[in-house]
Scaffold this active site. Structure first.
Site, PDB file in Angstrom:
ATOM      1  N   ASP A 186      -8.857   1.271   2.555  1.00 37.10           N
ATOM      2  CA  ASP A 186      -7.854   1.497   1.505  1.00 37.10           C
ATOM      3  C   ASP A 186      -6.481   1.001   1.950  1.00 37.10           C
ATOM      4  O   ASP A 186      -6.347   0.165   2.851  1.00 37.10           O
ATOM      5  CB  ASP A 186      -7.861   3.003   1.127  1.00 37.10           C
ATOM      6  CG  ASP A 186      -7.537   3.258  -0.325  1.00 37.10           C
ATOM      7  OD1 ASP A 186      -6.344   3.171  -0.683  1.00 37.10           O
ATOM      8  OD2 ASP A 186      -8.468   3.533  -1.112  1.00 37.10           O
ATOM      9  N   ASP A 187      -5.466   1.526   1.320  1.00 36.57           N
ATOM     10  CA  ASP A 187      -4.066   1.157   1.524  1.00 36.57           C
ATOM     11  C   ASP A 187      -3.686   1.185   3.011  1.00 36.57           C
ATOM     12  O   ASP A 187      -4.240   1.964   3.792  1.00 36.57           O
ATOM     13  CB  ASP A 187      -3.221   2.184   0.752  1.00 36.57           C
ATOM     14  CG  ASP A 187      -1.830   1.693   0.446  1.00 36.57           C
ATOM     15  OD1 ASP A 187      -1.432   0.653   0.986  1.00 36.57           O
ATOM     16  OD2 ASP A 187      -1.161   2.373  -0.347  1.00 36.57           O
ATOM     17  N   TRP A 246      -8.959  -2.418  -6.861  1.00 36.10           N
ATOM     18  CA  TRP A 246      -7.748  -2.962  -7.487  1.00 36.10           C
ATOM     19  C   TRP A 246      -6.979  -1.800  -8.082  1.00 36.10           C
ATOM     20  O   TRP A 246      -7.364  -1.248  -9.096  1.00 36.10           O
ATOM     21  CB  TRP A 246      -8.162  -3.969  -8.556  1.00 36.10           C
ATOM     22  CG  TRP A 246      -7.079  -4.668  -9.305  1.00 36.10           C
ATOM     23  CD1 TRP A 246      -5.916  -4.144  -9.759  1.00 36.10           C
ATOM     24  CD2 TRP A 246      -7.086  -6.040  -9.725  1.00 36.10           C
ATOM     25  NE1 TRP A 246      -5.193  -5.087 -10.441  1.00 36.10           N
ATOM     26  CE2 TRP A 246      -5.893  -6.264 -10.435  1.00 36.10           C
ATOM     27  CE3 TRP A 246      -7.985  -7.095  -9.590  1.00 36.10           C
ATOM     28  CZ2 TRP A 246      -5.584  -7.499 -11.002  1.00 36.10           C
ATOM     29  CZ3 TRP A 246      -7.673  -8.319 -10.165  1.00 36.10           C
ATOM     30  CH2 TRP A 246      -6.492  -8.518 -10.843  1.00 36.10           C
ATOM     31  N   ASP A 247      -5.867  -1.460  -7.421  1.00 36.10           N
ATOM     32  CA  ASP A 247      -5.106  -0.263  -7.767  1.00 36.10           C
ATOM     33  C   ASP A 247      -3.851  -0.645  -8.554  1.00 36.10           C
ATOM     34  O   ASP A 247      -3.443  -1.816  -8.560  1.00 36.10           O
ATOM     35  CB  ASP A 247      -4.728   0.450  -6.454  1.00 36.10           C
ATOM     36  CG  ASP A 247      -4.487   1.940  -6.613  1.00 36.10           C
ATOM     37  OD1 ASP A 247      -4.375   2.409  -7.745  1.00 36.10           O
ATOM     38  OD2 ASP A 247      -4.396   2.627  -5.566  1.00 36.10           O
ATOM     39  N   CYS A 276      -8.849   0.990 -10.423  1.00 36.04           N
ATOM     40  CA  CYS A 276      -8.159   2.226 -10.049  1.00 36.04           C
ATOM     41  C   CYS A 276      -6.718   2.126 -10.516  1.00 36.04           C
ATOM     42  O   CYS A 276      -6.111   1.058 -10.424  1.00 36.04           O
ATOM     43  CB  CYS A 276      -8.215   2.422  -8.530  1.00 36.04           C
ATOM     44  SG  CYS A 276      -7.318   3.856  -7.916  1.00 36.04           S
ATOM     45  N   ASN A 320      -0.179   1.639  -9.355  1.00 32.49           N
ATOM     46  CA  ASN A 320       0.327   3.002  -9.151  1.00 32.49           C
ATOM     47  C   ASN A 320       1.668   3.321  -9.788  1.00 32.49           C
ATOM     48  O   ASN A 320       2.401   4.176  -9.297  1.00 32.49           O
ATOM     49  CB  ASN A 320       0.384   3.300  -7.649  1.00 32.49           C
ATOM     50  CG  ASN A 320      -1.005   3.567  -7.099  1.00 32.49           C
ATOM     51  OD1 ASN A 320      -1.677   4.484  -7.539  1.00 32.49           O
ATOM     52  ND2 ASN A 320      -1.443   2.741  -6.169  1.00 32.49           N
ATOM     53  N   ARG A 349       7.041   5.688  -7.207  1.00 29.31           N
ATOM     54  CA  ARG A 349       6.371   5.508  -5.913  1.00 29.31           C
ATOM     55  C   ARG A 349       7.045   4.356  -5.144  1.00 29.31           C
ATOM     56  O   ARG A 349       6.383   3.507  -4.566  1.00 29.31           O
ATOM     57  CB  ARG A 349       4.878   5.221  -6.098  1.00 29.31           C
ATOM     58  CG  ARG A 349       4.045   5.699  -4.918  1.00 29.31           C
ATOM     59  CD  ARG A 349       2.622   5.161  -4.928  1.00 29.31           C
ATOM     60  NE  ARG A 349       1.832   5.819  -3.908  1.00 29.31           N
ATOM     61  CZ  ARG A 349       0.787   5.288  -3.316  1.00 29.31           C
ATOM     62  NH1 ARG A 349       0.376   4.081  -3.623  1.00 29.31           N
ATOM     63  NH2 ARG A 349       0.116   5.947  -2.405  1.00 29.31           N
ATOM     64  N   ASP A 352      -7.969  10.789  -8.575  1.00 32.63           N
ATOM     65  CA  ASP A 352      -7.599  11.115  -7.193  1.00 32.63           C
ATOM     66  C   ASP A 352      -7.927  12.561  -6.871  1.00 32.63           C
ATOM     67  O   ASP A 352      -7.994  12.937  -5.700  1.00 32.63           O
ATOM     68  CB  ASP A 352      -6.104  10.875  -6.969  1.00 32.63           C
ATOM     69  CG  ASP A 352      -5.816   9.441  -6.568  1.00 32.63           C
ATOM     70  OD1 ASP A 352      -6.777   8.670  -6.384  1.00 32.63           O
ATOM     71  OD2 ASP A 352      -4.629   9.089  -6.444  1.00 32.63           O
TER      72      ASP A 352
HETATM   73  C1  DGJ Z   1      -3.857   5.606  -5.497  1.00 34.35           C
HETATM   74  C2  DGJ Z   1      -5.334   5.664  -5.537  1.00 34.35           C
HETATM   75  O1  DGJ Z   1      -5.758   6.390  -6.657  1.00 34.35           O
HETATM   76  C3  DGJ Z   1      -5.860   6.246  -4.247  1.00 34.35           C
HETATM   77  O2  DGJ Z   1      -7.245   6.364  -4.318  1.00 34.35           O
HETATM   78  C4  DGJ Z   1      -5.429   5.402  -3.106  1.00 34.35           C
HETATM   79  O3  DGJ Z   1      -6.047   4.141  -3.187  1.00 34.35           O
HETATM   80  C5  DGJ Z   1      -3.935   5.258  -3.095  1.00 34.35           C
HETATM   81  N1  DGJ Z   1      -3.435   4.807  -4.358  1.00 34.35           N
HETATM   82  C6  DGJ Z   1      -3.477   4.311  -2.032  1.00 34.35           C
HETATM   83  O4  DGJ Z   1      -2.133   4.102  -2.049  1.00 34.35           O
END
Ligand code: DGJ
Length: 740
Positions: free
Chosen positions: A355-356, A470-471, A519, A473, A435, A541
């Site tokens: 992940d990140d 692929w997120d 995501c 946020n 964020r 999450d």
């Molecule tokens: C938000 C996602 O929903 C999480 O699962 C994770 O990937 C974080 N971002 C990482 O920054």
């Protein structure tokens, strides 16, 4: 008064028109044209009245959609109400013409139909009686899936620009004897919270917001029950989902005389468009499913269609994913990641997802304050690049996936410092961060190219990367784009979604074998337009399994379990058997530090993996039956059945898997099921009553794990299976096979 009567009785009451050939545009001679849209269990009958307009005569199953011949077509509700036509009703289409006139009055021009590989495509053309504004109401039928898609195309046929304020995807008139609307929303870690409410006179609007993580706020699907709240197995219900990768909107209207209508489409507020002469605009499609026998049937129709025709490779097994986000956060090194990969492989995971936190050079990504946009491997964490960790996963027999968030940047990044003009922003206004990040303006061609390069270069890091998460946020604020003229800034909400979907299409074209997880801070993109470019999604999450039972329950009203990522984590500190059981009921995986597992937990997790391998086909491709609702109660139960299980004789292997969850400490073990009756046991539906079945307790970590008994199908339906407990939270996983 008769108008009132017809509309008050909803779409199943109506007039059977004469079949007449159209002679002149919208002339009374066209009256009688009748169009039947047949999507199997759902259909629509439309007709042209003596007023030349298109009316909805019926909607529902074969019986229900047949209009009553006693009423003239013109008294039925309009199929596409426009602003200015029904002064006291909510419109589905609104335009301001160049001369400032705000009305449309559409008359029928022609209807055509042609086959597509799975049904029919219908196009019903209408035109403004005064100006040249053209409209096509379009349908694609899926009779084998009991679904209809509907969308609306408009064309400015005038010789001056006009303003398109709204064009909904579908606006079915609906029965409203005792109307209920169900919708889902919430926010981060609270997706798919259910609200079911009785509709009263007026318009109930539910809409998503934010433009990116729209489904966090409102899931893009609603249910309308016309005759009292439908249960899982009883009552009429229409399910409507708008397949759009941004904000959607549903207006559920009970008209002045009790007439029902649902206007479904993209969120048009703030998204007005200038349409040049000759320019067209198409709404996203809405998908409609109908059932006379409860909500479960609409969900199963949607699941099957999503697997067959929406999500990529929908009938291929989804892997057991081991994600490292909750377990490791940003604290990554080659050694720690390899150690976690070892643990994942030992548990039986099939894919490791890093992940990140793996990237950043001048602005290392040690937390979420910086580095986003600089997609270079952080050499401080991975001195040898990602090669050693990818190879380690491959050597341990599991695939490797990587996290990206390609549409976003932190201002503290090299890319932003080089291109501060690449983000969505309004001139002279503060760039508000969420964020600590900003949204790239993918409407700019060079930015769209950059996003594509991010994906290309990330995949080029190692040939064995076979999966990307692929997120996205944050949402949109200060919604401005430098590529749009000042008077067309309101095009951005739609243009940005279209540009993003086009990028996703191009990624799928360039990298057809790479599997993609969708995501957006969890389930912020749980819509069918985004999903059509992906293989699965991250449901939420919130991985507390108590909450997850309810979140997955909600999501199952649109999405099949095969696309709903569900990982065993430490969130909520729940017992490992319970956490495993909840994850087993969707697309199973882990996000837990394997080094923290006790011996007993490790054994439980291993049992869960073995169980998932034996039930994967049932969970991912079987028919979902929601048995006892966890919404507002302390218990939930669901089952996945092999298709047509009741007809199966001598079938090898499991044919049903039943999950039961006790979620709180309520004393009363008798739970009100969703249809209001008590559920002292978990009844298993759909089995052959005369056949004997073997039921094996496959609850991971349970003292009874592996114990079996046999029972007749009728007994499993009647006396059922016992709830787990005592104690909470607790779960049972039973696997049912034909007895031999
Ligand atoms: C938000 C996602 O929903 C999480 O699962 C994770 O990937 C974080 N971002 C990482 O920054």
């Amino acid at each position: 008064m008769i108008d009132v009567l017809v509309e008050a009785h909803g779409p199943n009451l109506g007039a059977r028109g004469r079949h007449g050939a159209p002679l002149g545009l919208g002339s009374p001679a066209m009256a009688g044209e009748r169009i039947e849209i047949d999507g199997g269990r759902i259909g629509l009958v439309l007709g042209v009245g003596t007023d030349g307009r298109l009316h909805q005569l019926g909607l529902g199953d074969q019986q229900g959609r047949q209009p009553d011949p006693a009423f003239p077509v013109s008294l039925f509700p309009l199929a596409l109400p426009t602003h200015g036509e029904e002064a006291r009703r909510a419109p589905a289409l609104r335009v301001t013409h160049a001369d400032g006139s705000p009305s449309l009055r559409l008359v029928f021009v022609r209807a055509t139909a042609q086959p597509h590989p799975f049904g029919q495509e219908h196009r019903i053309e209408l035109v403004d009686r005064v100006g040249g504004f053209e409209v096509a109401v379009c349908f694609r039928t899926w009779p084998d899936h009991d679904l209809i898609e509907q969308w609306v195309e408009v064309r400015n046929g005038d010789d001056a620009p006009c303003t398109l304020h709204q064009v909904a995807s579908a606006s079915p008139a609906l029965g409203a004897a005792d109307p209920y609307l169900t919708h889902w929303g919430g926010g981060w870690a609270n997706e798919w919270s259910e609200t079911t409410e009785r509709l009263v006179r007026g318009t109930k609007t539910v809409a998503s917001a934010g433009g990116v993580r729209s489904s966090l706020h409102l899931a893009p699907v609603v249910l309308w029950s016309p005759d009292g709240r439908a249960t899982e197995t009883d009552g009429a219900v229409l399910a409507v989902s708008v397949a759009w990768g941004g904000d959607v909107r549903f207006d559920a209207e009970i008209g002045p005389h009790g007439q029902g209508r649902l206007v479904a489409g993209l969120q048009h507020l703030g998204a007005e468009r200038r349409l040049e002469p000759g320019e067209t605009f198409a709404s996203p499609p809405a998908v409609l499913a109908w059932s006379d026998h409860g909500v479960g049937a609409t969900s199963r129709a949607l699941h099957c269609w999503v697997r067959d025709h929406v999500v990529r490779d929908g009938n291929r097994n989804r892997a057991i994913v081991f994600n490292n986000w909750e377990a490791m956060g940003f604290s990554l090194t080659t050694e720690t990641v390899c150690a976690v990969i070892d643990g994942a492989a030992d548990l039986g995971a099939e894919l490791f997802l890093l992940d990140d936190g793996w990237f950043g050079d001048a602005f290392p990504r040690n937390d979420d304050t910086q580095g986003l946009g600089d997609w270079v491997v952080d050499a401080r964490k991975f001195p040898g690049g990602l090669g050693p960790v990818v190879q380690h996963a491959i050597d341990r027999g599991i695939r490797f996936g990587l996290w990206v968030e390609p549409e976003m940047v932190n201002p503290r990044s090299e890319i932003y410092q080089a291109h501060p003009d690449w983000v969505i922003a309004e001139p002279g206004r503060e760039r508000r961060e969420e964020r600590q990040q900003l949204v790239l303006d993918v409407c700019r061609p060079e930015v769209a190219d950059f996003v594509l390069e991010v994906i290309d270069q990330t995949l080029a890091l190692h040939p064995e990367i076979s999966y990307l998460k692929w997120d996205a946020n944050r949402d949109i604020s200060e919604s401005g784009s430098a590529v749009l003229p000042a008077d067309q800034q309101s095009h951005l909400p739609v243009d940005r979604v279209r540009a993003t979907l086009a990028i996703m299409d191009e990624v799928a074209r360039r990298h057809p074998t790479i599997e993609l997880m969708l995501c957006a801070s969890g389930g912020g993109r749980s819509d069918l337009a985004n999903l059509a470019r992906f293989h699965e999604l991250w449901t939420s999450d919130n991985t507390d399994p108590v909450d997850r039972v309810r979140i997955q329950w909600g999501a199952s009203h649109l999405l099949p379990a095969s696309v709903l990522g569900a990982h065993v984590t430490r969130w909520g500190q729940r017992p490992m058997p319970f956490a495993c059981a909840v994850a087993l009921s969707a697309r199973f995986g882990f996000d837990i530090d394997p080094r923290s597992l006790t011996g007993e937990e490790r054994e439980t997790a291993a049992q869960a993996v073995a169980t998932y391998r034996s039930i994967r086909a049932l969970v991912q491709f079987g028919d979902l039956h929601r048995l006892v609702s966890p919404i507002g109660t302390g218990r939930g139960a669901l089952a996945f059945l092999a298709p047509r299980v009741g007809e199966q004789r001598g079938t090898e292997g499991p044919i049903a898997v039943v999950f039961a969850f006790v979620l709180d400490n309520q004393e009363d073990h008798h739970t009100a099921s969703d249809d209001g009756r008590e559920s002292p046991v978990v009844s298993v539906p759909g089995l052959d009553p005369d056949r004997r079945y073997t039921v094996v307790d496959r609850t991971p970590g349970d003292v009874n794990h592996g114990q079996a008994f046999t029972a007749l199908g009728r007994d499993l339906a009647a006396t059922g299976l016992q709830w787990p407990g005592p104690g909470w939270p607790s779960a049972k996983v039973w696997v049912v096979s034909s007895h031999r």
